[in-house]
Design an enzyme around this catalytic site. Sequence first.
Site, PDB file in Angstrom:
ATOM      1  N   ASN A 157       0.882  -1.170   0.000  1.00 27.63           N
ATOM      2  CA  ASN A 157       0.000   0.000   0.000  1.00 27.63           C
ATOM      3  C   ASN A 157       0.919   1.219   0.000  1.00 27.63           C
ATOM      4  O   ASN A 157       1.489   1.565   1.029  1.00 27.63           O
ATOM      5  CB  ASN A 157      -0.874  -0.028   1.266  1.00 27.63           C
ATOM      6  CG  ASN A 157      -1.702   1.233   1.407  1.00 27.63           C
ATOM      7  OD1 ASN A 157      -1.820   2.024   0.463  1.00 27.63           O
ATOM      8  ND2 ASN A 157      -2.275   1.437   2.587  1.00 27.63           N
ATOM      9  N   LYS A 178       0.091   4.209  -0.317  1.00 22.11           N
ATOM     10  CA  LYS A 178      -0.587   5.404   0.226  1.00 22.11           C
ATOM     11  C   LYS A 178      -0.356   6.595  -0.707  1.00 22.11           C
ATOM     12  O   LYS A 178      -0.318   6.422  -1.925  1.00 22.11           O
ATOM     13  CB  LYS A 178      -0.109   5.692   1.647  1.00 22.11           C
ATOM     14  CG  LYS A 178      -0.118   4.455   2.535  1.00 22.11           C
ATOM     15  CD  LYS A 178       0.078   4.771   3.976  1.00 22.11           C
ATOM     16  CE  LYS A 178       0.219   3.488   4.756  1.00 22.11           C
ATOM     17  NZ  LYS A 178       0.037   3.638   6.173  1.00 22.11           N
ATOM     18  N   HIS A 230      -9.519   0.853   4.573  1.00 20.14           N
ATOM     19  CA  HIS A 230      -8.259   1.070   5.299  1.00 20.14           C
ATOM     20  C   HIS A 230      -8.533   2.010   6.475  1.00 20.14           C
ATOM     21  O   HIS A 230      -9.359   2.918   6.365  1.00 20.14           O
ATOM     22  CB  HIS A 230      -7.209   1.676   4.349  1.00 20.14           C
ATOM     23  CG  HIS A 230      -5.838   1.689   4.959  1.00 20.14           C
ATOM     24  ND1 HIS A 230      -5.437   2.666   5.839  1.00 20.14           N
ATOM     25  CD2 HIS A 230      -4.789   0.830   4.837  1.00 20.14           C
ATOM     26  CE1 HIS A 230      -4.187   2.411   6.218  1.00 20.14           C
ATOM     27  NE2 HIS A 230      -3.777   1.293   5.635  1.00 20.14           N
ATOM     28  N   GLU A 284      -7.015   4.448   7.573  1.00 15.15           N
ATOM     29  CA  GLU A 284      -6.826   5.883   7.289  1.00 15.15           C
ATOM     30  C   GLU A 284      -8.049   6.454   6.577  1.00 15.15           C
ATOM     31  O   GLU A 284      -8.358   7.641   6.721  1.00 15.15           O
ATOM     32  CB  GLU A 284      -5.537   6.087   6.472  1.00 15.15           C
ATOM     33  CG  GLU A 284      -4.311   5.895   7.365  1.00 15.15           C
ATOM     34  CD  GLU A 284      -3.041   5.468   6.653  1.00 15.15           C
ATOM     35  OE1 GLU A 284      -2.990   5.543   5.414  1.00 15.15           O
ATOM     36  OE2 GLU A 284      -2.099   5.049   7.352  1.00 15.15           O
ATOM     37  N   GLU A 325      -5.402  -5.252  10.440  1.00 14.29           N
ATOM     38  CA  GLU A 325      -4.419  -4.190  10.641  1.00 14.29           C
ATOM     39  C   GLU A 325      -4.740  -3.438  11.930  1.00 14.29           C
ATOM     40  O   GLU A 325      -5.584  -2.515  11.924  1.00 14.29           O
ATOM     41  CB  GLU A 325      -4.465  -3.204   9.472  1.00 14.29           C
ATOM     42  CG  GLU A 325      -4.123  -3.812   8.136  1.00 14.29           C
ATOM     43  CD  GLU A 325      -3.536  -2.765   7.196  1.00 14.29           C
ATOM     44  OE1 GLU A 325      -2.395  -2.973   6.754  1.00 14.29           O
ATOM     45  OE2 GLU A 325      -4.193  -1.751   6.939  1.00 14.29           O
ATOM     46  N   GLY A 332       2.190   2.175  10.595  1.00 13.68           N
ATOM     47  CA  GLY A 332       3.100   3.299  10.423  1.00 13.68           C
ATOM     48  C   GLY A 332       3.757   3.766  11.707  1.00 13.68           C
ATOM     49  O   GLY A 332       4.364   4.829  11.749  1.00 13.68           O
ATOM     50  N   SER A 354       3.329  -2.198  10.386  1.00 13.49           N
ATOM     51  CA  SER A 354       4.775  -2.133  10.636  1.00 13.49           C
ATOM     52  C   SER A 354       5.510  -3.434  10.323  1.00 13.49           C
ATOM     53  O   SER A 354       6.457  -3.805  11.026  1.00 13.49           O
ATOM     54  CB  SER A 354       5.063  -1.685  12.074  1.00 13.49           C
ATOM     55  OG  SER A 354       4.568  -0.379  12.277  1.00 13.49           O
TER      56      SER A 354
HETATM   57  C1  PEP Z   1      -0.793   0.044   5.892  1.00 15.55           C
HETATM   58  O1  PEP Z   1      -0.878   1.235   5.661  1.00 15.55           O
HETATM   59  O2  PEP Z   1      -1.684  -0.729   5.459  1.00 15.55           O
HETATM   60  C2  PEP Z   1       0.354  -0.437   6.644  1.00 15.55           C
HETATM   61  C3  PEP Z   1       0.336  -1.661   7.078  1.00 15.55           C
HETATM   62  O3  PEP Z   1       1.359   0.468   6.842  1.00 15.55           O
HETATM   63  P1  PEP Z   1       2.777   0.160   7.582  1.00 15.55           P
HETATM   64  O4  PEP Z   1       3.316  -1.116   7.003  1.00 15.55           O
HETATM   65  O5  PEP Z   1       3.630   1.349   7.225  1.00 15.55           O
HETATM   66  O6  PEP Z   1       2.488   0.049   9.020  1.00 15.55           O
END
Ligand code: PEP
Length: 256
Positions: free
Chosen positions: A8, A10, A96, A98, A171, A177, A213
């Site tokens: 992703n 973003k 997601h 976000e 998630e 992040g 992460s």
């Molecule tokens: C995500 O945005 O779906 C995600 C898992 O980000 P990160 O790996 O940076 O935590």
Amino acid sequence: MTRYVIANWKMHGGLQRNAEFFKQWHGSVHSSIRVAICVPFPYLAQLSQLSAALPAHAPVEWGAQDVSEHFEGAYTGEVSVSMLEDFACSYVIIGHSERRQYHGESSGAVARKLDRVMQSINTALQPVICVGEHLSERESGSVETVLAEQLDPVLAVLKVHPHRQALLAYEPVWAIGTGVVATPEEISETHEWIAKYAYSALGRELPILYGGSVKPDNAAGIIELPHVDGFLVGGASLKMETFIPLLDCATSIAKL
Ligand code: PEP
């Protein structure tokens, strides 16, 4: 068994930067692994070209990070399912955290987007449906209540489309992040709960990805856990030196 490594990106990328990323591509992708990069809408066409230029042993698919719940019409700024299909997207991320957090997307809206994808005659577009709890919800012991609230409307949609492929992504919001990854126990326990919950609603299994992460140094300990079918990766997917090790990690488990 198929494993997935879905990136992703973003709101990252750029014409030149994306091309540079693909120039650094090396190695091959094991036949049981599906790799995809979900880019901002303007780069879908470029991704299809960059992927086509990769050697046959290193297939990379592409996808989007969101889609409209509407078919077409006066919805400024929205992108429809058929537009994603025009660019041969294989995946679309839906719900997601976000989007839920910054754009007020409710679980109902997430289900309506999913329904729009499922209504499409083209079966090649697979939704990656994200669910996850906030830290306060984990600390207060309400993870399962929160996940059930997020899953119920999407499972109701999936139930009426028994032949359509879909992926879930767990998630935890507090791990996205932040550099804080959930422990193997937390991931195992939650993936097992999601797997059972989805199975009891649908009578079939769905692949469940972990996101939050994921990095080269923790990926091996996550991919080997039961009910973890791959990764949804943000930060570590932006650089080849951190992305390729995640593919290697998925490959090593696929070969077992
Ligand atoms: C995500 O945005 O779906 C995600 C898992 O980000 P990160 O790996 O940076 O935590």
